[in-house]
Scaffold this motif. Sequence first.
Motif, PDB file in Angstrom:
ATOM      1  N   ARG A 261      -2.915   3.994  -3.029  1.00 39.59           N
ATOM      2  CA  ARG A 261      -3.000   2.875  -4.073  1.00 39.59           C
ATOM      3  C   ARG A 261      -2.701   1.532  -3.443  1.00 39.59           C
ATOM      4  NH1 ARG A 261      -4.970   6.773  -5.240  1.00 39.59           N
ATOM      5  NH2 ARG A 261      -4.540   8.132  -6.964  1.00 39.59           N
TER       6      ARG A 261
ATOM      7  N   ILE B  33      -1.697  -2.200 -10.235  1.00 43.02           N
ATOM      8  CA  ILE B  33      -2.543  -1.502  -9.381  1.00 43.02           C
ATOM      9  C   ILE B  33      -3.852  -2.234  -9.127  1.00 43.02           C
ATOM     10  CG2 ILE B  33      -3.640   0.802  -9.105  1.00 43.02           C
ATOM     11  CD1 ILE B  33      -1.720   1.766 -11.173  1.00 43.02           C
TER      12      ILE B  33
ATOM     13  N   ARG C 112       0.804  -1.173   0.192  1.00 42.40           N
ATOM     14  CA  ARG C 112       0.127  -0.077   0.044  1.00 42.40           C
ATOM     15  C   ARG C 112       0.757   1.056   0.132  1.00 42.40           C
ATOM     16  NH1 ARG C 112      -5.611   1.170   2.962  1.00 42.40           N
ATOM     17  NH2 ARG C 112      -6.236  -0.386   1.295  1.00 42.40           N
TER      18      ARG C 112
ATOM     19  N   GLY D  84      -7.359   1.450  -4.622  1.00 44.83           N
ATOM     20  CA  GLY D  84      -6.979   2.840  -4.537  1.00 44.83           C
ATOM     21  C   GLY D  84      -8.110   3.763  -4.076  1.00 44.83           C
TER      22      GLY D  84
ATOM     23  N   THR E  58       1.405   5.735 -10.829  1.00 48.77           N
ATOM     24  CA  THR E  58       0.363   5.185 -10.118  1.00 48.77           C
ATOM     25  C   THR E  58      -0.318   6.107  -9.340  1.00 48.77           C
ATOM     26  OG1 THR E  58       1.668   2.982  -9.943  1.00 48.77           O
ATOM     27  CG2 THR E  58      -0.057   3.631  -8.214  1.00 48.77           C
ATOM     28  N   MET E  59       0.143   7.133  -8.676  1.00 50.60           N
ATOM     29  CA  MET E  59      -0.302   8.048  -8.007  1.00 50.60           C
ATOM     30  C   MET E  59      -0.892   9.168  -8.924  1.00 50.60           C
ATOM     31  SD  MET E  59      -0.392   7.410  -4.813  1.00 50.60           S
ATOM     32  CE  MET E  59      -0.787   8.941  -3.912  1.00 50.60           C
TER      33      MET E  59
END
Length: 172
Positions: free
Chosen positions: A33, A144, A21, A147, A53-54
Amino acid sequence: MAKVLPTIYDEKKPQKRYVLRLELDDSPIKIYRDIECPSNIRLSYLADLLVRTMGWLGYHQHEFTKDDIDYVSTSSKEYYDDEGLNREYYDFNDFTLGDLLKKKGDKMTYTYDLGDDFQHTLTLREVHRYTQRNGRPIEPDYYITGGKNSCPPDDVGGMGGYEHMLQVLSNI
């Protein structure tokens, strides 16, 4: 002579399936995420994947910190030297995720944008071996799996600027 970039995975190190995480620290709203990836991914490649990813744009420097040691890019090493920062640091091309996080519950900090200082906690939630599913091997890759909420925009002015932006938007 040009430096040869290392491969994404360090094939000399064991490959386990990590469930992680990544959570943005000190945010007024919960932003995280959930990720699965191989333990032998090099930190340099993991950093690039975490940026995307963010939802960050990715043009700022970023680093990992574990046990008061920073793992940084070559350009960040120059910054550390130029600024006279008195911290221990290593090139993050030389280390893998599994070098820093080894067992369930282990954590480290990932910082995006050394000016705005968006710090994230990366937590190892589960460790698995790669196995077969439906008679086929599970290929090591980066996924992923969950999130919540979008990250702040780049150059918003750190967490204070982000909080101000949310306050302004809530009054519209």
